[in-house]
Design a protein around this motif. Sequence first.
Motif, PDB file in Angstrom:
ATOM      1  N   TYR A  32       0.840  -1.185   0.000  1.00 21.91           N
ATOM      2  CA  TYR A  32       0.000   0.000   0.000  1.00 21.91           C
ATOM      3  C   TYR A  32       0.876   1.235   0.000  1.00 21.91           C
ATOM      4  O   TYR A  32       2.008   1.213   0.469  1.00 21.91           O
ATOM      5  N   GLN A  34       0.191   5.494   0.961  1.00 17.54           N
ATOM      6  CA  GLN A  34      -0.800   6.448   1.452  1.00 17.54           C
ATOM      7  C   GLN A  34      -0.288   7.872   1.265  1.00 17.54           C
ATOM      8  O   GLN A  34       0.925   8.123   1.236  1.00 17.54           O
ATOM      9  N   TYR A  36      -0.911  11.866   2.918  1.00 12.01           N
ATOM     10  CA  TYR A  36      -1.454  12.643   4.027  1.00 12.01           C
ATOM     11  C   TYR A  36      -1.212  14.124   3.754  1.00 12.01           C
ATOM     12  O   TYR A  36      -0.255  14.506   3.073  1.00 12.01           O
ATOM     13  N   PHE A  46      -5.135  11.894   6.916  1.00 13.25           N
ATOM     14  CA  PHE A  46      -5.178  10.928   5.814  1.00 13.25           C
ATOM     15  C   PHE A  46      -5.986  11.457   4.643  1.00 13.25           C
ATOM     16  O   PHE A  46      -7.057  12.047   4.826  1.00 13.25           O
ATOM     17  N   LEU A  49      -5.461   6.149   0.055  1.00 10.04           N
ATOM     18  CA  LEU A  49      -4.658   4.929   0.091  1.00 10.04           C
ATOM     19  C   LEU A  49      -4.799   4.241  -1.247  1.00 10.04           C
ATOM     20  O   LEU A  49      -5.914   4.143  -1.788  1.00 10.04           O
ATOM     21  N   GLU A  93       3.604   1.360   3.328  1.00  3.17           N
ATOM     22  CA  GLU A  93       3.278   0.307   4.286  1.00  3.17           C
ATOM     23  C   GLU A  93       4.407  -0.709   4.357  1.00  3.17           C
ATOM     24  O   GLU A  93       4.799  -1.307   3.357  1.00  3.17           O
ATOM     25  N   GLY A  94       4.925  -0.897   5.567  1.00  3.30           N
ATOM     26  CA  GLY A  94       5.767  -2.042   5.875  1.00  3.30           C
ATOM     27  C   GLY A  94       4.979  -2.910   6.820  1.00  3.30           C
ATOM     28  O   GLY A  94       3.882  -2.537   7.223  1.00  3.30           O
ATOM     29  N   PHE A  95       5.473  -4.043   7.226  1.00  2.00           N
ATOM     30  CA  PHE A  95       4.718  -4.902   8.136  1.00  2.00           C
ATOM     31  C   PHE A  95       4.530  -4.214   9.477  1.00  2.00           C
ATOM     32  O   PHE A  95       5.481  -3.949  10.196  1.00  2.00           O
ATOM     33  N   GLN A  96       3.308  -3.892   9.814  1.00  2.00           N
ATOM     34  CA  GLN A  96       2.922  -3.245  11.072  1.00  2.00           C
ATOM     35  C   GLN A  96       3.529  -1.858  11.237  1.00  2.00           C
ATOM     36  O   GLN A  96       3.581  -1.334  12.345  1.00  2.00           O
ATOM     37  N   LYS A  97       4.019  -1.283  10.158  1.00  2.00           N
ATOM     38  CA  LYS A  97       4.629   0.040  10.257  1.00  2.00           C
ATOM     39  C   LYS A  97       4.253   0.857   9.033  1.00  2.00           C
ATOM     40  O   LYS A  97       4.119   0.321   7.930  1.00  2.00           O
TER      41      LYS A  97
ATOM     42  N   TYR B  31      -4.423  -0.617  16.837  1.00  2.00           N
ATOM     43  CA  TYR B  31      -3.050  -0.186  16.553  1.00  2.00           C
ATOM     44  C   TYR B  31      -2.817   1.230  17.054  1.00  2.00           C
ATOM     45  O   TYR B  31      -3.625   2.133  16.797  1.00  2.00           O
ATOM     46  N   TYR B  48       5.486   1.185  18.612  1.00  2.00           N
ATOM     47  CA  TYR B  48       4.122   0.947  18.193  1.00  2.00           C
ATOM     48  C   TYR B  48       3.545  -0.246  18.953  1.00  2.00           C
ATOM     49  O   TYR B  48       4.273  -1.003  19.608  1.00  2.00           O
ATOM     50  N   VAL B  50       0.275  -3.250  18.536  1.00  2.00           N
ATOM     51  CA  VAL B  50      -0.806  -3.824  17.721  1.00  2.00           C
ATOM     52  C   VAL B  50      -1.996  -4.257  18.571  1.00  2.00           C
ATOM     53  O   VAL B  50      -2.980  -4.773  18.032  1.00  2.00           O
ATOM     54  N   GLY B  97      -5.134  -4.381  13.665  1.00  2.00           N
ATOM     55  CA  GLY B  97      -4.057  -4.881  14.507  1.00  2.00           C
ATOM     56  C   GLY B  97      -3.251  -5.904  13.744  1.00  2.00           C
ATOM     57  O   GLY B  97      -2.381  -6.547  14.279  1.00  2.00           O
ATOM     58  N   GLY B  98      -3.553  -6.011  12.444  1.00  2.00           N
ATOM     59  CA  GLY B  98      -2.898  -7.013  11.614  1.00  2.00           C
ATOM     60  C   GLY B  98      -1.636  -6.509  10.957  1.00  2.00           C
ATOM     61  O   GLY B  98      -1.022  -5.568  11.411  1.00  2.00           O
ATOM     62  N   GLY B  99      -1.274  -7.084   9.849  1.00  2.00           N
ATOM     63  CA  GLY B  99       0.005  -6.774   9.205  1.00  2.00           C
ATOM     64  C   GLY B  99       0.062  -5.401   8.595  1.00  2.00           C
ATOM     65  O   GLY B  99       1.116  -4.777   8.578  1.00  2.00           O
ATOM     66  N   ASN B 100      -1.060  -4.887   8.114  1.00  2.00           N
ATOM     67  CA  ASN B 100      -1.054  -3.573   7.487  1.00  2.00           C
ATOM     68  C   ASN B 100      -1.709  -2.557   8.415  1.00  2.00           C
ATOM     69  O   ASN B 100      -2.754  -2.796   8.983  1.00  2.00           O
ATOM     70  N   THR B 101      -1.086  -1.395   8.537  1.00  2.00           N
ATOM     71  CA  THR B 101      -1.572  -0.413   9.493  1.00  2.00           C
ATOM     72  C   THR B 101      -2.877   0.234   9.048  1.00  2.00           C
ATOM     73  O   THR B 101      -3.702   0.590   9.861  1.00  2.00           O
ATOM     74  N   GLY B 102      -3.050   0.402   7.732  1.00  3.15           N
ATOM     75  CA  GLY B 102      -4.232   1.105   7.274  1.00  3.15           C
ATOM     76  C   GLY B 102      -4.130   2.590   7.547  1.00  3.15           C
ATOM     77  O   GLY B 102      -3.068   3.118   7.887  1.00  3.15           O
ATOM     78  N   GLU B 103      -5.255   3.281   7.430  1.00  8.32           N
ATOM     79  CA  GLU B 103      -5.314   4.720   7.643  1.00  8.32           C
ATOM     80  C   GLU B 103      -4.977   5.052   9.088  1.00  8.32           C
ATOM     81  O   GLU B 103      -5.559   4.501  10.019  1.00  8.32           O
TER      82      GLU B 103
END
Lengths: 110, 115
Positions: A32, A34, A36, A46, A49, A93-97, B31, B48, B50, B97-103
Motif C-alpha cells: 500500500y 498512502q 497525508y 489521511f 490509500l 506500508e511495511g509490516f505493522q509500520k 493499533y 508501536y 498492535v 491490529g494485523g500486518g497492514n496499518t491502514g489509515e
Amino acid sequence: SQKIEQNSEALNIQEGKTATLTCNYTNYSPAYLQWYRQDPGRGPVFLLLIRENEKEKRKERLKVTFDTTLNQSLFHITASQPADSATYLCALEGFQKLVFGTGTRLLVSP
Amino acid sequence: NAGVTQTPKFQVLKTGQSMTLQCAQDMNHEYMSWYRQDPGMGLRLIHYSVGAGITDQGEVPNGYNVSRSTTEDFPLRLLSAAPSQTSVYFCASSRTGGGNTGELFFGEGSRLTVL
C-alpha cells in the motif's frame, strides 16, 4: 538502504492549475501507499490509500497513481485553491509500520 | 468523538528529567504508534503497539519506553531527557491490529523542548 524521497523544495503554483507531487522509493515493495496532508502546527490527516494492484485512485479533486515498476507515486490536485496550501506526505506500508517521506510543501497563490 | 488526544501540548524539560507524554484514543483502535517529527527528517516511528499488552520498537526507540495496558491509552516515557529529544511528538492510531496499518488517525502533537 531503504529510502523514500519527496521533493524538499516547495512547489508554487497558481490557483486553478493542477499540482503534481512526486514520491519515489528505493528498496521497498509496499503493498500500500498512502498520502497525508499536514498543516502547520497540526497532525497529518489521511487523504488517500492506493494498493499495489491499483494504478490510479481518485477522490474529488485528488488523484493518486502508483507505478510499482518505476517505484513511484504521483499525487495530483486539480483546480487547486489557496486552501490546498499545506505539506503533503507520502507513506509506505511495511509490516505493522507506516514509513513516511519528508513531505513536499505546496503553495497555491490566488 | 475526540479521536486521538495528546497531552501536554507543550513541555519544557531540563536535561536528565523524566516525563510521560500521554496519548488516548476513543475509537477502539487496535493499533497505536508514536512518531517524532524533526525538520528535514520527516516523521520517524519510535514505538508501536498492535493491541493491549503488545509493544514493539520502531526506527528510533532509544531513550523512550512505552506500555499498552489498555486499548485506549499508549503513554510514551522519556527516561532521562536529552537535548536530542527536542522534537514534536505525534501519537497515531488505526483500526487494524494485523500486518497492514491502514489509515492512521493522528493527534495534534506534543512539542517538547529539552534544555
